[in-house]
Structures are given as C-alpha cells and as structure tokens.
Write a protein that holds these residues in place. Structure first.
Motif, PDB file in Angstrom:
ATOM      1  N   ILE A  14      52.771 -24.139 -24.409  1.00 20.90           N
ATOM      2  CA  ILE A  14      51.559 -24.785 -23.900  1.00 20.90           C
ATOM      3  C   ILE A  14      50.959 -25.645 -25.003  1.00 20.90           C
ATOM      4  N   VAL A  15      50.694 -26.910 -24.673  1.00 19.21           N
ATOM      5  CA  VAL A  15      50.031 -27.822 -25.603  1.00 19.21           C
ATOM      6  C   VAL A  15      48.790 -28.352 -24.900  1.00 19.21           C
ATOM      7  N   VAL A  16      47.632 -28.138 -25.530  1.00 19.69           N
ATOM      8  CA  VAL A  16      46.365 -28.637 -24.983  1.00 19.69           C
ATOM      9  C   VAL A  16      45.973 -29.831 -25.843  1.00 19.69           C
ATOM     10  N   LEU A  17      45.995 -31.012 -25.231  1.00 20.11           N
ATOM     11  CA  LEU A  17      45.743 -32.252 -25.956  1.00 20.11           C
ATOM     12  C   LEU A  17      44.255 -32.458 -26.208  1.00 20.11           C
ATOM     13  N   PHE A  26      37.408 -33.822 -20.547  1.00 21.65           N
ATOM     14  CA  PHE A  26      38.506 -32.926 -20.177  1.00 21.65           C
ATOM     15  C   PHE A  26      39.600 -33.008 -21.224  1.00 21.65           C
ATOM     16  N   ARG A  27      40.554 -32.070 -21.127  1.00 22.18           N
ATOM     17  CA  ARG A  27      41.736 -32.060 -21.978  1.00 22.18           C
ATOM     18  C   ARG A  27      42.961 -31.927 -21.094  1.00 22.18           C
ATOM     19  N   SER A  41      37.701 -26.581 -19.189  1.00 26.38           N
ATOM     20  CA  SER A  41      37.289 -25.404 -19.939  1.00 26.38           C
ATOM     21  C   SER A  41      38.516 -24.554 -20.242  1.00 26.38           C
ATOM     22  N   VAL A  42      38.323 -23.565 -21.095  1.00 25.91           N
ATOM     23  CA  VAL A  42      39.407 -22.668 -21.440  1.00 25.91           C
ATOM     24  C   VAL A  42      39.894 -21.903 -20.199  1.00 25.91           C
ATOM     25  N   LEU A  43      39.007 -21.658 -19.261  1.00 18.86           N
ATOM     26  CA  LEU A  43      39.412 -20.977 -18.022  1.00 18.86           C
ATOM     27  C   LEU A  43      40.400 -21.823 -17.223  1.00 18.86           C
ATOM     28  N   ASP A  44      40.231 -23.137 -17.265  1.00 20.65           N
ATOM     29  CA  ASP A  44      41.185 -24.016 -16.581  1.00 20.65           C
ATOM     30  C   ASP A  44      42.566 -23.933 -17.228  1.00 20.65           C
ATOM     31  N   VAL A  45      42.617 -23.798 -18.557  1.00 22.40           N
ATOM     32  CA  VAL A  45      43.910 -23.669 -19.241  1.00 22.40           C
ATOM     33  C   VAL A  45      44.616 -22.410 -18.757  1.00 22.40           C
ATOM     34  N   GLY A  70      41.230 -30.083 -31.952  1.00 17.92           N
ATOM     35  CA  GLY A  70      40.203 -29.050 -31.843  1.00 17.92           C
ATOM     36  C   GLY A  70      40.822 -27.744 -31.401  1.00 17.92           C
ATOM     37  N   ASP A  71      39.983 -26.737 -31.242  1.00 13.74           N
ATOM     38  CA  ASP A  71      40.485 -25.436 -30.818  1.00 13.74           C
ATOM     39  C   ASP A  71      40.025 -25.136 -29.393  1.00 13.74           C
ATOM     40  N   LYS A  72      40.134 -23.878 -29.000  1.00 18.73           N
ATOM     41  CA  LYS A  72      39.790 -23.509 -27.625  1.00 18.73           C
ATOM     42  C   LYS A  72      38.298 -23.633 -27.336  1.00 18.73           C
TER      43      LYS A  72
END
Length: 90
Positions: A14-17, A26-27, A41-45, A70-72
């Motif tokens: 998993i890569v969150v841009l 959004f990310r 949000s982190v919940l969406d991830v 950035g981080d979570k």
C-alpha cells in the motif's frame, strides 16, 4: 548478474501518495502498484484496503504501508492555496 545477486527493491503493498489540494483535500491510494482509490482520512485507507481483500492492515508498519508526503496524520496541504495577486494601483 544472477537473480540472487540482483538488488532487491521492496515496495510495500500500500502506497498513500501526498495530499492533493481540493475541497476537501485527499490522498490517492495505490495497492500493488495500481490506483485503488481516493482517501480523505485514515479510515478511507483502511476501507480501500478491505475492498481489495487486505484486512487488519497495520498502518504503522513500513513493510505494509508507505506514506508519501507526510504520515497517517497528514491530511492537509503544507502550502496555502494559490491566490491571484491583486493588480497594483498607483
């Protein structure tokens, strides 16, 4: 060079841009190198991961998730949005 001598490049599944400026920001989330969704949000991830069959994802494990820009906890842009300059009157 044989396969065993080749350098190994590990890419977490998993890569969150980085944060994209929008209303709301959004990310983008990639899973296994493919665009999987847009997270606000982190919940969406977590939900996006579940949709592709990844349950109980440890968002703090760098072998599982790579956070870019950035981080979570980073869900807003570091830079203020671009505002047009006012014409100088004089």
């Amino acid at each position: 060079m044989t396969e065993s001598q080749a350098p190994r490049i590990h890419r977490p599944p998993i890569v969150v841009l980085g944060v994209q400026q929008n209303d709301p920001p959004f990310r983008l989330v990639e899973i296994a190198g493919e665009l999987a969704g847009k997270a606000h949000s982190v919940l969406d991830v977590i939900e996006i991961a579940r949709e592709v069959g990844l349950d109980d994802v440890d968002l703090d494990d760098p072998d599982v998730v790579r956070w870019v820009g950035g981080d979570k906890f980073t869900w807003t842009s570091f830079w203020p949005p671009h505002r047009p300059r006012h014409e100088h009157r004089g």
